[in-house]
Design a protein around this motif. Structure first.
Motif, PDB file in Angstrom:
ATOM      1  N   ASP A   1       0.804  -1.222   0.000  1.00 22.80           N
ATOM      2  CA  ASP A   1       0.000   0.000   0.000  1.00 22.80           C
ATOM      3  C   ASP A   1       0.835   1.270   0.000  1.00 22.80           C
ATOM      4  N   LYS A   2       2.090   1.171   0.421  1.00 22.76           N
ATOM      5  CA  LYS A   2       2.923   2.378   0.516  1.00 22.76           C
ATOM      6  C   LYS A   2       4.116   2.372  -0.438  1.00 22.76           C
ATOM      7  N   HIS A   3       4.321   1.289  -1.160  1.00 25.26           N
ATOM      8  CA  HIS A   3       5.514   1.182  -2.002  1.00 25.26           C
ATOM      9  C   HIS A   3       5.151   0.779  -3.430  1.00 25.26           C
ATOM     10  N   PHE A   4       5.783   1.473  -4.384  1.00 22.53           N
ATOM     11  CA  PHE A   4       5.618   1.162  -5.794  1.00 22.53           C
ATOM     12  C   PHE A   4       6.995   1.105  -6.438  1.00 22.53           C
ATOM     13  N   GLU A   5       7.133   0.219  -7.420  1.00 24.25           N
ATOM     14  CA  GLU A   5       8.390   0.074  -8.137  1.00 24.25           C
ATOM     15  C   GLU A   5       8.203   0.584  -9.566  1.00 24.25           C
ATOM     16  N   LEU A   6       9.170   1.385 -10.047  1.00 24.46           N
ATOM     17  CA  LEU A   6       9.116   1.977 -11.383  1.00 24.46           C
ATOM     18  C   LEU A   6      10.217   1.371 -12.244  1.00 24.46           C
ATOM     19  N   PHE A   7       9.934   1.165 -13.534  1.00 19.67           N
ATOM     20  CA  PHE A   7      10.912   0.577 -14.441  1.00 19.67           C
ATOM     21  C   PHE A   7      11.086   1.507 -15.645  1.00 19.67           C
ATOM     22  N   THR A   8      12.309   2.011 -15.821  1.00 15.52           N
ATOM     23  CA  THR A   8      12.575   2.966 -16.898  1.00 15.52           C
ATOM     24  C   THR A   8      14.039   2.849 -17.315  1.00 15.52           C
ATOM     25  N   THR A   9      14.607   3.919 -17.873  1.00 16.15           N
ATOM     26  CA  THR A   9      16.013   3.898 -18.297  1.00 16.15           C
ATOM     27  C   THR A   9      16.757   5.090 -17.729  1.00 16.15           C
ATOM     28  N   PHE A  10      18.070   4.975 -17.724  1.00 15.17           N
ATOM     29  CA  PHE A  10      18.947   6.056 -17.267  1.00 15.17           C
ATOM     30  C   PHE A  10      18.670   7.341 -18.047  1.00 15.17           C
ATOM     31  N   GLY A  11      18.484   7.217 -19.366  1.00 10.51           N
ATOM     32  CA  GLY A  11      18.262   8.394 -20.199  1.00 10.51           C
ATOM     33  C   GLY A  11      17.018   9.155 -19.805  1.00 10.51           C
ATOM     34  N   HIS A  12      15.929   8.461 -19.493  1.00  6.23           N
ATOM     35  CA  HIS A  12      14.696   9.132 -19.098  1.00  6.23           C
ATOM     36  C   HIS A  12      14.857   9.839 -17.742  1.00  6.23           C
ATOM     37  N   ILE A  13      15.593   9.204 -16.825  1.00  9.01           N
ATOM     38  CA  ILE A  13      15.821   9.842 -15.518  1.00  9.01           C
ATOM     39  C   ILE A  13      16.658  11.099 -15.685  1.00  9.01           C
TER      40      ILE A  13
END
Length: 414
Positions: free
Chosen positions: A240-252
């Motif tokens: 309920d309090k934690h979410f995991e995000l998946f992306t790339t170094f370039g987007h960050i």
């Protein structure tokens, strides 16, 4: 796929660059031509989508310099080197039967000419040298060359500025443009292509984020969706309090570049933590993001890269803290004091971040995000082994004993 290179250069340099570029595979040059180098910032605003920017000399680089920190793609420039200066001088001496003292030359750095004459052990009269500065009109450089010619003090001019060359030849004054060798230009084109490929490879590196809501809040979905959209991420719910995000170094990096991440903390009235981990695999990035969460503070972003370096807090003044060390100095300190290498690295970072050499246990506690009692135990061990010393006491206007003032007694520049 070919690398598209935007090139800002003079018209005179364009044809030569096109000829040399034929020797470099898989590149495409897109030219933006200036009449004078001070047009460079204006030309930068006209550049169409490309992979990398190449500035054709130090002068356009100097004019572009204020824009480059926020420039969204990789860039490089053809720097004036001593080799180009020495070959230009040699060309004049060989083809014009002139002594060195009868040459007038303008360069980006006068020391380069001095280094050349020192290298060849030359002890005679030097050429006339002008150093180029972008705050000095180029017409001034032209007039100085012209005056030397009219006074019959020189027989030839070597110039780094194409517009000055054009003006000199229009007056009938023997002159040549500074001659960068074909090999150095070809090498720079190859390095420019490699820079583009390296940047793209780095941008594709896996990045995993962990978003933690410190309280159960109703508006979490708005915050989550904003972060997902900004970082081009997919996500999964952990609890309920934690979410995991998946992306790339370039987007960050793009989000940081446009100052987008700090806006997340203004959406919710409740504190949140956000960390990112980088790695060569999703699993490694995931582990790094979760480890970074242990050190994160509310309403800031922390990043742990593949080298176990913790960076943060963003958007404040971030520092870099290594969570693993092979430094024998740090390891020896850790063994003697029974403190962890991580704590010693944190204390080093604390020292470097401060303007004052002196501090209290409370100052260090606030930086380490631990209790004052814990900090006092750490300082006691450092003092016992000679790595810190008490240099005074802080006068208190309240009841209680005065607080000790400390100073570190070891090198923190590691």
């Amino acid at each position: 796929m070919s690398t598209k290179i935007a090139v800002i250069s003079s018209l005179a340099f364009r044809d030569r660059l096109i000829s040399i570029a034929q020797e470099v595979e898989n590149i495409q040059l897109e030219f933006y031509i200036y009449k004078t180098p001070d047009e460079t910032p204006m030309l930068m605003k006209q550049i169409k989508p490309c992979d990398v920017l190449l500035l054709s000399g130090t002068l356009p680089y100097l004019y572009a310099k204020p824009l480059l920190p926020s420039w969204p793609i990789p860039w490089t420039y053809l720097q004036q080197e001593e080799f180009a200066i020495s070959t230009s001088i040699l060309s004049v001496l060989a083809n014009n039967n002139l002594p060195l003292s009868k040459i007038s030359i303008d360069v980006m750095n006068m020391q380069h000419v001095q280094n050349i004459v020192n290298d060849i052990h030359y002890e005679g009269p030097l050429p006339f040298i002008q150093e180029i500065h972008i705050d000095k009109p180029f017409d001034h450089i032209f007039r100085h060359h012209k005056q030397l010619w009219q006074d019959e003090k020189i027989g030839f001019v070597i110039t780094s500025i194409h517009s000055v060359y054009d003006a000199l030849t229009a007056e009938g004054i023997p002159a040549m443009r500074m001659h960068d060798s074909n090999s150095s230009i070809k090498r720079r084109l190859e390095q420019t292509k490699a820079l583009s490929k390296m940047t793209k490879s780095e941008s594709a590196k896996a990045a995993v984020g962990v978003l933690e809501f410190l309280e159960s809040i109703e508006d979490y979905q708005l915050v989550l969706q904003r972060i997902v959209a900004t970082t081009h991420a997919s996500y999964q719910k952990i609890d309920d309090k934690h979410f995991e995000l998946f992306t790339t170094f370039g987007h960050i990096q793009n989000a940081f570049h446009h100052n987008l991440l700090e806006s997340f903390f203004n959406i919710s009235k409740h504190p949140i933590k956000l960390t990112f981990g980088y790695g060569v695999s999703i699993l490694e990035a995931q582990k790094n993001a979760r480890q970074a969460l242990k050190f994160a503070t509310p309403n800031s972003v922390f990043i742990m890269n593949e080298n176990k370096e913790l960076q943060g807090p963003f958007p404040k003044d971030p520092t870099t803290l290594s969570l693993q060390t092979k430094d024998p100095y740090v390891l020896r300190m850790a063994k003697e004091t029974k403190l962890s290498p991580l704590n010693i690295s944190k204390i080093m970072a604390f020292s470097v971040s401060r303007q004052s050499l002196q501090f209290t246990a409370l100052d260090l506690a606030e930086y380490l995000q631990v209790t004052r009692r814990t900090t006092e135990r750490i300082l006691k061990k450092l003092v016992e082994h000679g790595y810190a010393k008490v240099v005074g006491e802080e006068m208190s206007y309240q009841q209680g004993r005065p607080r000790a003032i400390y100073e570190l007694n070891f090198s923190t520049y590691h």
